[in-house]
Write a protein that holds these residues in place. Structure first.
Motif, PDB file in Angstrom:
ATOM      1  N   GLU A  58       0.840  -1.198   0.000  1.00 45.37           N
ATOM      2  CA  GLU A  58       0.000   0.000   0.000  1.00 45.37           C
ATOM      3  C   GLU A  58       0.874   1.246   0.000  1.00 45.37           C
ATOM      4  OE1 GLU A  58      -4.091  -1.153   2.276  1.00 45.37           O
ATOM      5  OE2 GLU A  58      -2.325  -1.033   3.557  1.00 45.37           O
ATOM      6  N   ALA A  60       0.468   5.478   1.089  1.00 44.84           N
ATOM      7  CA  ALA A  60      -0.420   6.392   1.797  1.00 44.84           C
ATOM      8  C   ALA A  60       0.311   7.685   2.156  1.00 44.84           C
ATOM      9  CB  ALA A  60      -0.968   5.727   3.059  1.00 44.84           C
ATOM     10  N   ILE A  88      -4.277   9.298   4.517  1.00 44.04           N
ATOM     11  CA  ILE A  88      -5.012   9.298   3.254  1.00 44.04           C
ATOM     12  C   ILE A  88      -4.495   8.173   2.359  1.00 44.04           C
ATOM     13  CG2 ILE A  88      -5.599  10.644   1.189  1.00 44.04           C
ATOM     14  CD1 ILE A  88      -5.056  13.170   2.852  1.00 44.04           C
ATOM     15  N   ARG A  89      -5.394   7.352   1.874  1.00 44.64           N
ATOM     16  CA  ARG A  89      -5.019   6.257   0.977  1.00 44.64           C
ATOM     17  C   ARG A  89      -4.631   6.810  -0.388  1.00 44.64           C
ATOM     18  NH1 ARG A  89      -9.968   2.964  -0.365  1.00 44.64           N
ATOM     19  NH2 ARG A  89     -10.169   4.522  -2.009  1.00 44.64           N
ATOM     20  N   ASP A  91      -2.850   4.290  -2.662  1.00 40.69           N
ATOM     21  CA  ASP A  91      -2.970   3.083  -3.476  1.00 40.69           C
ATOM     22  C   ASP A  91      -3.161   1.883  -2.564  1.00 40.69           C
ATOM     23  OD1 ASP A  91      -2.706   1.576  -6.075  1.00 40.69           O
ATOM     24  OD2 ASP A  91      -1.058   0.679  -4.940  1.00 40.69           O
ATOM     25  N   SER A  92      -4.146   1.041  -2.918  1.00 34.13           N
ATOM     26  CA  SER A  92      -4.412  -0.180  -2.170  1.00 34.13           C
ATOM     27  C   SER A  92      -5.418  -1.006  -2.956  1.00 34.13           C
ATOM     28  CB  SER A  92      -4.974   0.142  -0.776  1.00 34.13           C
ATOM     29  OG  SER A  92      -5.278  -1.047  -0.076  1.00 34.13           O
ATOM     30  N   ARG A 109     -11.663  -3.908   2.071  1.00 34.40           N
ATOM     31  CA  ARG A 109     -11.019  -2.774   1.411  1.00 34.40           C
ATOM     32  C   ARG A 109     -10.467  -1.794   2.430  1.00 34.40           C
ATOM     33  NH1 ARG A 109     -12.100  -2.605  -3.971  1.00 34.40           N
ATOM     34  NH2 ARG A 109     -13.718  -4.025  -4.713  1.00 34.40           N
ATOM     35  N   SER A 112     -10.425   5.044   2.763  1.00 33.46           N
ATOM     36  CA  SER A 112      -9.863   6.111   1.936  1.00 33.46           C
ATOM     37  C   SER A 112      -9.129   7.142   2.784  1.00 33.46           C
ATOM     38  CB  SER A 112     -10.964   6.798   1.126  1.00 33.46           C
ATOM     39  OG  SER A 112     -11.947   7.356   1.991  1.00 33.46           O
ATOM     40  N   GLU A 113      -9.560   7.310   4.040  1.00 34.51           N
ATOM     41  CA  GLU A 113      -8.866   8.194   4.971  1.00 34.51           C
ATOM     42  C   GLU A 113      -9.276   7.856   6.391  1.00 34.51           C
ATOM     43  OE1 GLU A 113     -10.392  10.666   6.941  1.00 34.51           O
ATOM     44  OE2 GLU A 113     -12.414  10.258   6.239  1.00 34.51           O
TER      45      GLU A 113
END
Length: 416
Positions: A58, A60, A88-89, A91-92, A109, A112-113
């Motif tokens: 990932e 972030a 904050i995401r 890529d994952s 999943r 996103s944050e």
């Protein structure tokens, strides 16, 4: 728990000048904002256990706001600290989660944050300080482990006293924890060796300890006690010594832990004794290290999840702390300031362990090789920027093999 609006508001407020304020509370206040960009990749080439995910990868972006007030004037001073965290995401995907950078939802999943804003109230009398609220203790029985996107914290009360020269006394009661990849907080779990014990929760972690520095601060002796209520209790005895010898500086770090079950023994009987030693020789930009670490008793080393420890051979990938394990380390550091390149550092480390009681009828063995490179910009417009690259290779015959890469960029602004 979503605190994003609170974090944004705090960033705006704390970045304003406080020139009109009077008193030590504002005059001694400090605030910094760090932006941490973190890429983490861990490949499991030989999966062992129930989790069959073959890769965790990932990327972030994190922000860490750290505000520390001064103290109000008077015999008893009062102050407030605040910690704001935002992740904050970037890529994952569901097949690459669980890096420890981001929370994971029930659908598998990554969030996103996530964010958190929490205060710490403090009061000081002479050289004794009481803190209530968000805490980040760094103790032999509960070490601070800021090794992912955002740092973990605990909630509770602590006291620190340095009234006597050379002697530091600390004690605390922690009622909950905020994990490094979550916005909220919850009860504490334990780890035994490298295995999380999520089936048992504790209502509190209690600690007390003393560090005494003497011999012109060349020697420090430590005595500590930690208790994860109804799971385990642990004692620690440590000794650190450093001695210049010509152009060299020789140092030793020795420690001994002893742990057993506590109260209702929610994880059953615990029996662990751990000894570690790390010897270092420094000369110019060079530092040479050798270490030995041994686990004794019928249990792996216990700790609070997902905490690290000051064990001499523990590294962020493997811990070398399972039942009966014996491990050996060689390490070399170089500071390129000796060659006229301040801010550039390198580390190469190799650890090997054996004699592990796997409980499966064979002796466990593991080994790890790490390479770390770091650079902190010293001047100019990019001063405050730090870059770190880490590559690790870990192999074992009783747990999953790991190939790991990390790239971390951090930029810190001193707001005031």
């Amino acid at each position: 728990m979503n605190h994003t609006p609170c974090v944004a508001l705090s960033l705006a407020v704390l970045s304003q000048p406080l020139l009109a304020a009077e008193g030590g509370f504002f005059e001694d206040a400090k605030a910094s904002l760090s932006a941490r960009n973190y890429y983490f990749s861990r490949d499991f080439s030989d999966i062992v256990g129930a989790n069959q995910q073959s890769k965790a990868e990932e990327w972030a972006q994190g922000f860490i706001l750290d505000f520390k007030s001064g103290y109000t004037p008077g015999t008893v001073g009062f102050g407030v600290d605040a910690l704001g965290l935002l992740g904050i995401r970037l890529d994952s995907s569901p097949d690459r989660v669980n890096t420890g950078l981001l929370p994971v939802h029930g659908d598998g999943r990554a969030a996103s944050e996530y964010s958190r804003l929490a205060p710490t109230f403090k009061t000081r009398l002479s050289k004794t300080e009481l803190r209530i609220g968000e805490l980040q203790p760094n103790l032999p029985v509960l070490a601070f482990s800021d090794i992912r996107l955002l740092p973990p914290t605990y909630q509770g009360v602590s006291v620190n006293s340095t009234e006597l020269q050379g002697l530091t006394l600390q004690a605390g009661h922690l009622s909950s924890t905020h994990l490094r990849n979550e916005g909220g907080d919850g009860k504490m779990n334990a780890m035994l060796g490298h295995v999380p014990m999520r089936q048992a929760e504790s209502d509190a972690f209690n600690y007390a300890g003393a560090d005494y520095a003497f011999n012109a601060n060349q020697t420090t002796a430590s005595l500590w006690y930690g208790q994860l209520e109804d799971i385990y209790e642990q004692g620690f005895l440590g000794l650190k010594h450093s001695k210049p010898l010509g152009d060299w500086v020789l140092s030793a770090n020795l420690g001994y832990y002893s742990a057993r079950e506590d109260g209702d023994a929610l994880l059953g009987r615990i029996d662990n004794q751990a000894f570690f030693s790390l010897f270092t020789a420094r000369h110019g930009g060079h530092a040479f290290h050798v270490g030995y670490q041994g686990m004794y008793g019928d249990s792996p080393f216990p700790r609070v999840f997902a905490n690290i420890t000051p064990l001499g051979n523990e590294v962020p990938t493997y811990e070398f702390a399972y039942t009966d394990e014996r491990s050996y380390q060689v390490r070399y550091d170089y500071n390129f300031a000796a060659l006229g390149i301040p801010g550039l550092t390198a580390t190469v480390r190799y650890i090997t362990g054996d004699n592990v009681d796997t409980g499966r009828g064979f002796e466990g063995r593991d080994r790890e090789r790490d390479i770390d490179l770091g650079y902190a910009v010293q001047s100019g417009v990019l001063k405050g920027l730090g870059i770190r690259v880490r590559n690790a290779m870990a192999r074992s015959n009783y747990r999953s093999d790991i190939d790991e890469n990390r790239l971390i960029l951090v930029y810190t602004w001193q707001l005031f």
